[in-house]
Design a protein around this motif. Structure first.
Motif, PDB file in Angstrom:
ATOM      1  N   ASP A 101       0.912  -1.052  -0.044  1.00  0.00           N
ATOM      2  CA  ASP A 101      -0.053   0.064  -0.054  1.00  0.00           C
ATOM      3  C   ASP A 101       0.766   1.201   0.044  1.00  0.00           C
ATOM      4  O   ASP A 101       0.497   2.387  -0.583  1.00  0.00           O
ATOM      5  CB  ASP A 101      -0.941  -0.079   1.271  1.00  0.00           C
ATOM      6  CG  ASP A 101      -2.102  -0.923   1.274  1.00  0.00           C
ATOM      7  OD1 ASP A 101      -2.353  -1.427  -0.145  1.00  0.00           O
ATOM      8  OD2 ASP A 101      -2.979  -1.161   2.075  1.00  0.00           O
ATOM      9  N   GLY A 102       2.077   1.238   0.495  1.00  0.00           N
ATOM     10  CA  GLY A 102       3.137   2.204   0.623  1.00  0.00           C
ATOM     11  C   GLY A 102       3.392   2.635  -0.724  1.00  0.00           C
ATOM     12  O   GLY A 102       3.525   3.831  -1.142  1.00  0.00           O
ATOM     13  N   ILE A 103       3.755   1.761  -1.460  1.00  0.00           N
ATOM     14  CA  ILE A 103       3.772   1.900  -3.084  1.00  0.00           C
ATOM     15  C   ILE A 103       2.824   2.575  -3.937  1.00  0.00           C
ATOM     16  O   ILE A 103       3.171   3.440  -4.327  1.00  0.00           O
ATOM     17  CB  ILE A 103       4.250   0.400  -3.778  1.00  0.00           C
ATOM     18  CG1 ILE A 103       5.358  -0.150  -3.271  1.00  0.00           C
ATOM     19  CG2 ILE A 103       4.408   0.499  -5.277  1.00  0.00           C
ATOM     20  CD1 ILE A 103       5.701  -1.565  -3.565  1.00  0.00           C
ATOM     21  N   THR A 104       1.913   2.098  -3.337  1.00  0.00           N
ATOM     22  CA  THR A 104       0.367   2.828  -4.240  1.00  0.00           C
ATOM     23  C   THR A 104       0.080   4.196  -3.650  1.00  0.00           C
ATOM     24  O   THR A 104       0.030   5.079  -4.548  1.00  0.00           O
ATOM     25  CB  THR A 104      -0.788   1.656  -3.842  1.00  0.00           C
ATOM     26  OG1 THR A 104      -0.645   0.569  -4.378  1.00  0.00           O
ATOM     27  CG2 THR A 104      -1.963   2.429  -4.428  1.00  0.00           C
ATOM     28  N   LEU A 108       0.274   7.237  -6.229  1.00  0.00           N
ATOM     29  CA  LEU A 108      -0.830   8.248  -6.276  1.00  0.00           C
ATOM     30  C   LEU A 108      -0.446   9.691  -5.868  1.00  0.00           C
ATOM     31  O   LEU A 108      -0.911  10.724  -6.605  1.00  0.00           O
ATOM     32  CB  LEU A 108      -1.811   7.843  -5.099  1.00  0.00           C
ATOM     33  CG  LEU A 108      -2.726   6.518  -5.575  1.00  0.00           C
ATOM     34  CD1 LEU A 108      -3.410   6.099  -4.487  1.00  0.00           C
ATOM     35  CD2 LEU A 108      -3.817   7.120  -6.623  1.00  0.00           C
ATOM     36  N   LEU A 109       0.450   9.756  -4.912  1.00  0.00           N
ATOM     37  CA  LEU A 109       0.976  11.304  -4.635  1.00  0.00           C
ATOM     38  C   LEU A 109       1.814  11.930  -5.969  1.00  0.00           C
ATOM     39  O   LEU A 109       1.587  12.988  -6.293  1.00  0.00           O
ATOM     40  CB  LEU A 109       1.914  11.231  -3.466  1.00  0.00           C
ATOM     41  CG  LEU A 109       1.012  11.018  -2.286  1.00  0.00           C
ATOM     42  CD1 LEU A 109       1.952  10.772  -1.058  1.00  0.00           C
ATOM     43  CD2 LEU A 109       0.123  12.403  -1.597  1.00  0.00           C
ATOM     44  N   THR A 114       1.660  15.489 -10.366  1.00  0.00           N
ATOM     45  CA  THR A 114       1.692  15.823 -11.687  1.00  0.00           C
ATOM     46  C   THR A 114       0.507  16.035 -12.684  1.00  0.00           C
ATOM     47  O   THR A 114       0.636  16.605 -13.584  1.00  0.00           O
ATOM     48  CB  THR A 114       2.643  14.723 -12.470  1.00  0.00           C
ATOM     49  OG1 THR A 114       1.858  13.494 -12.186  1.00  0.00           O
ATOM     50  CG2 THR A 114       4.093  14.649 -11.913  1.00  0.00           C
ATOM     51  N   ALA A 115      -0.579  15.558 -12.356  1.00  0.00           N
ATOM     52  CA  ALA A 115      -1.759  15.583 -12.989  1.00  0.00           C
ATOM     53  C   ALA A 115      -2.681  16.602 -12.199  1.00  0.00           C
ATOM     54  O   ALA A 115      -3.733  17.380 -13.286  1.00  0.00           O
ATOM     55  CB  ALA A 115      -2.542  14.445 -13.187  1.00  0.00           C
ATOM     56  N   PHE A 166      -0.367   0.858 -14.887  1.00  0.00           N
ATOM     57  CA  PHE A 166      -1.470   1.606 -15.751  1.00  0.00           C
ATOM     58  C   PHE A 166      -1.082   3.029 -15.375  1.00  0.00           C
ATOM     59  O   PHE A 166      -1.266   3.877 -16.789  1.00  0.00           O
ATOM     60  CB  PHE A 166      -2.566   1.356 -14.608  1.00  0.00           C
ATOM     61  CG  PHE A 166      -3.899   2.222 -15.151  1.00  0.00           C
ATOM     62  CD1 PHE A 166      -4.527   1.902 -16.243  1.00  0.00           C
ATOM     63  CD2 PHE A 166      -4.372   3.093 -14.299  1.00  0.00           C
ATOM     64  CE1 PHE A 166      -5.744   2.519 -16.869  1.00  0.00           C
ATOM     65  CE2 PHE A 166      -5.645   3.921 -14.482  1.00  0.00           C
ATOM     66  CZ  PHE A 166      -6.122   3.730 -15.888  1.00  0.00           C
ATOM     67  N   ARG A 167      -0.574   3.657 -14.661  1.00  0.00           N
ATOM     68  CA  ARG A 167      -0.471   5.117 -14.798  1.00  0.00           C
ATOM     69  C   ARG A 167       1.041   5.433 -15.222  1.00  0.00           C
ATOM     70  O   ARG A 167       1.242   6.739 -15.609  1.00  0.00           O
ATOM     71  CB  ARG A 167      -0.416   5.629 -13.154  1.00  0.00           C
ATOM     72  CG  ARG A 167      -1.995   5.755 -12.806  1.00  0.00           C
ATOM     73  CD  ARG A 167      -2.850   6.644 -13.621  1.00  0.00           C
ATOM     74  NE  ARG A 167      -4.089   7.049 -13.114  1.00  0.00           N
ATOM     75  CZ  ARG A 167      -5.251   7.439 -13.723  1.00  0.00           C
ATOM     76  NH1 ARG A 167      -4.957   7.628 -15.062  1.00  0.00           N
ATOM     77  NH2 ARG A 167      -6.420   7.389 -13.031  1.00  0.00           N
ATOM     78  N   PHE A 168       1.816   4.577 -14.995  1.00  0.00           N
ATOM     79  CA  PHE A 168       3.316   4.956 -15.266  1.00  0.00           C
ATOM     80  C   PHE A 168       4.050   3.890 -16.081  1.00  0.00           C
ATOM     81  O   PHE A 168       4.824   3.179 -15.729  1.00  0.00           O
ATOM     82  CB  PHE A 168       4.144   5.499 -13.948  1.00  0.00           C
ATOM     83  CG  PHE A 168       3.670   6.227 -13.211  1.00  0.00           C
ATOM     84  CD1 PHE A 168       3.757   7.538 -13.193  1.00  0.00           C
ATOM     85  CD2 PHE A 168       2.845   5.916 -12.204  1.00  0.00           C
ATOM     86  CE1 PHE A 168       2.992   8.581 -12.696  1.00  0.00           C
ATOM     87  CE2 PHE A 168       2.288   6.849 -11.322  1.00  0.00           C
ATOM     88  CZ  PHE A 168       2.444   8.232 -11.465  1.00  0.00           C
TER      89      PHE A 168
END
Length: 199
Positions: A101-104, A108-109, A114-115, A166-168
């Motif tokens: 969850d720390g990776i997530t 997310l941060l 950036t978005a 998905f995001r990167f």
């Protein structure tokens, strides 16, 4: 049961994967929502003051917030083993879930920075710091691969890795983590993962 849902949330995916693994996926009705760190969704807030997804509404009306708490609730409801009975195995699963969850959270941060943040207010050092959390935690899992377990830790880890993809998609985490990449390649073939791909 009802679940405030976002198709791009890795935390929602954790819940859906767990529900499928527990054999109760068909008992969850997905409620459309628009969770956002700035433009908060009043529909979610009416049930959960944090206004976050996932938020689960149990059959008796109890509102369960936070993916870790929801996974625990679903595991108890189904009499599952995603939280192992053996104290040592359970501790490992919960530690791995926290690290994953720390990776997530870090990813997310970076995404929010950036978005969602105006370009003139972007803080590159903040972004670099979050990516370093991702790097060091991936290195930990590379050195300590989870093996064939199916528990809250491995589900959280698979969902974190899928969110990175998905995001990167150009991040290239597999280059420095071949053992973890091989583990993930096998885990993502599970029906629960195939049925919940981020979109």
């Amino acid at each position: 049961m009802q679940l405030f849902f976002s198709p791009t949330s890795p935390y929602v995916r954790k819940v859906l994967v767990a529900a499928l693994e527990l054999g109760i996926g068909d008992r969850i009705e997905k409620l459309a929502s628009a969770a956002h760190p700035i433009n908060r969704d009043p529909t979610i807030i009416a049930s959960n003051p944090l206004g976050q997804v996932p938020t689960l509404i149990a059959d008796d009306g109890t509102v369960v917030a936070d993916s870790r708490v929801i996974l625990s609730y679903l595991n108890d409801l189904a009499g599952g083993t995603l939280l192992p009975a053996d104290p040592k195995a359970r501790l490992r699963a919960e530690i791995d879930q926290s690290l994953a969850d720390g990776i997530t959270v870090a990813a997310l941060l970076v995404r929010y920075e950036t978005a969602a943040r105006p370009a003139e207010r972007l803080w590159p050092e903040w972004v670099a710091g979050q990516w370093d959390k991702v790097r060091t935690t991936l290195a930990h899992f590379e050195a300590n691969p989870p093996g064939a377990r199916i528990d809250v830790g491995t589900i959280a880890l698979a969902c974190a890795l899928s969110y990175l993809d998905f995001r990167f998609p150009d991040h290239g985490w597999r280059d420095s983590c071949p053992a973890l990449a091989a583990w993930y390649a096998a885990f993502e073939q599970r029906p629960s993962m195939a049925a919940t791909r981020l979109a």
